[in-house]
Design a protein around this motif. Structure first.
Motif: not given
Length: 358
Positions: A32-39, A235-242, A254-257, A262-267
């Motif tokens: 989940k981009p921007g949140n705490v998760h195992i990744h 930004q999330a809308f554009r990524l979601e469409r992709r 390319g989903a994980g990458r 996006f996760d790193r950019a938000l954090k």
């Protein structure tokens, strides 16, 4: 799968308790981009704190006959005791009425109809307890409200107080609309992803990114302003469409990458779409009760930590592997960029004059 509730053949309390923990744990498994998760952890909080919080609130929310406001206050207090910070105020505010509705087995009604009856029955006492819970949690960016400020004693019931904040807070809006976003969008989106072959964690990622793309996250808006929240939504809308062009959200090549980037950019900017994550947990809870999701590991006794720790060890290994992969990707990208820049500089440089011969 068939719905798990209501049915007299099951222990309703145990099912609700397990569903709370399963939803909270699955949300941490999802990227989940921007949140705490195992990744990737972040914002000064760890996965362990969230797991401890989930184990603390599950039995409280699954207690039959407990008023919604009291359940909220007890759950937030328990969270402070095990995590030492606010990890789940939004989750508790959403799950408390949902759990109360799931525990109502008097009528064979769908969950959302029972939820509507629970919301209609909320009282001023529920509002007072919920306000006390919010003060105890001290959520970032709370500020002052012109009407029904949580720093003051409420004069209306909890649903009316939430309705007054519905235009600026997505969690409050769920109280005013009988959880329309949860049932009509999030649950439907998760169910669609599962039917197309997504894993539970991939479905959770699809729900979360869908909420980020649908609404400006109100947690970001409170802390950083509406303009920043709208920028993140776009930004999330554009990524979601992709990512939605593939047959299944989670298995896009390319989903994980892209999600990690996006996760790193938000954090890096300190942006946490916490409201989207809270709504995701509520959707996962409903999907678990409906039988669309399998049960997660749920110890029946007090030795929960011992049984959860092996999973945390595997998650930590996954986290280390992800960080190593990210570092390798960064180094390869940086090397290619430097090579490209060097080539461009050499191509653009004017030819040297011939050196004078003696």
């Amino acid at each position: 799968m068939s719905a798990l509730l209501p049915t007299p053949l099951h222990d309703c309390r145990s099912l609700v308790e397990e569903a709370v923990f399963t939803a909270c744990r699955l949300e941490l498994m999802a990227l989940k981009p921007g949140n705490v998760h195992i990744h990737a952890e972040g914002h000064g909080m760890s996965v362990t704190q969230f797991l401890d919080s989930a184990a603390a609130i599950a039995p409280i929310l699954a207690t039959p006959g407990r008023p919604v406001g009291e359940a909220i206050l007890r759950a937030v207090a328990a969270t402070r005791g095990v995590a030492g910070c606010n990890t789940n105020l939004g989750i508790v505010l959403l799950l408390a009425p949902l759990a109360a509705a799931a525990l109502c087995r008097d009528k064979g009604e769908p969950l959302r109809l029972r939820l509507a009856r629970v919301l209609d029955g909320l009282s001023v006492a529920d509002a007072a307890d919920a306000f006390a819970a919010i003060r105890l949690a001290l959520p970032a960016g709370l500020g002052d409200a012109r009407q029904h400020d949580v720093a003051e004693a409420p004069c209306v019931d909890l649903r009316a107080a939430m309705a007054a904040a519905a235009d600026r807070d997505l969690i409050a809006r769920q109280y005013a609309t009988a959880f329309a976003d949860v049932f009509a969008f999030g649950v439907a989106r998760g169910r669609s992803a599962l039917h197309r072959g997504a894993s539970p964690a991939e479905a959770a990622s699809a729900i979360h990114l869908g909420f980020m793309a649908l609404h400006p996250d109100t947690h970001i808006a409170r802390k950083h302003g509406v303009a920043v929240a709208e920028q993140v939504r776009a930004q999330a809308f554009r990524l979601e469409r992709r990512l939605s062009i593939g047959p299944t959200f989670g298995i896009h090549s390319g989903a994980g990458r892209w999600l990690l980037a996006f996760d790193r950019a938000l954090k890096r900017r300190g942006l946490n779409p916490g409201t989207s994550a809270d709504l995701t947990v509520a959707c996962l809870f409903v999907l678990r009760l409906a039988g669309d999701l399998p049960a997660g590991p749920w110890p029946p006794d007090d030795n929960r930590r011992n049984l959860i720790e092996p999973t945390i060890a595997r998650d930590a290994q996954c986290l280390r592997s992800t960080r190593l992969w990210s570092a390798k990707l960064w180094w390869a990208t940086a090397t290619r960029s430097l090579t490209s820049i060097s080539s461009s500089v050499r191509a653009a440089a004017p030819p040297r004059p011939p050196s004078a011969r003696p």
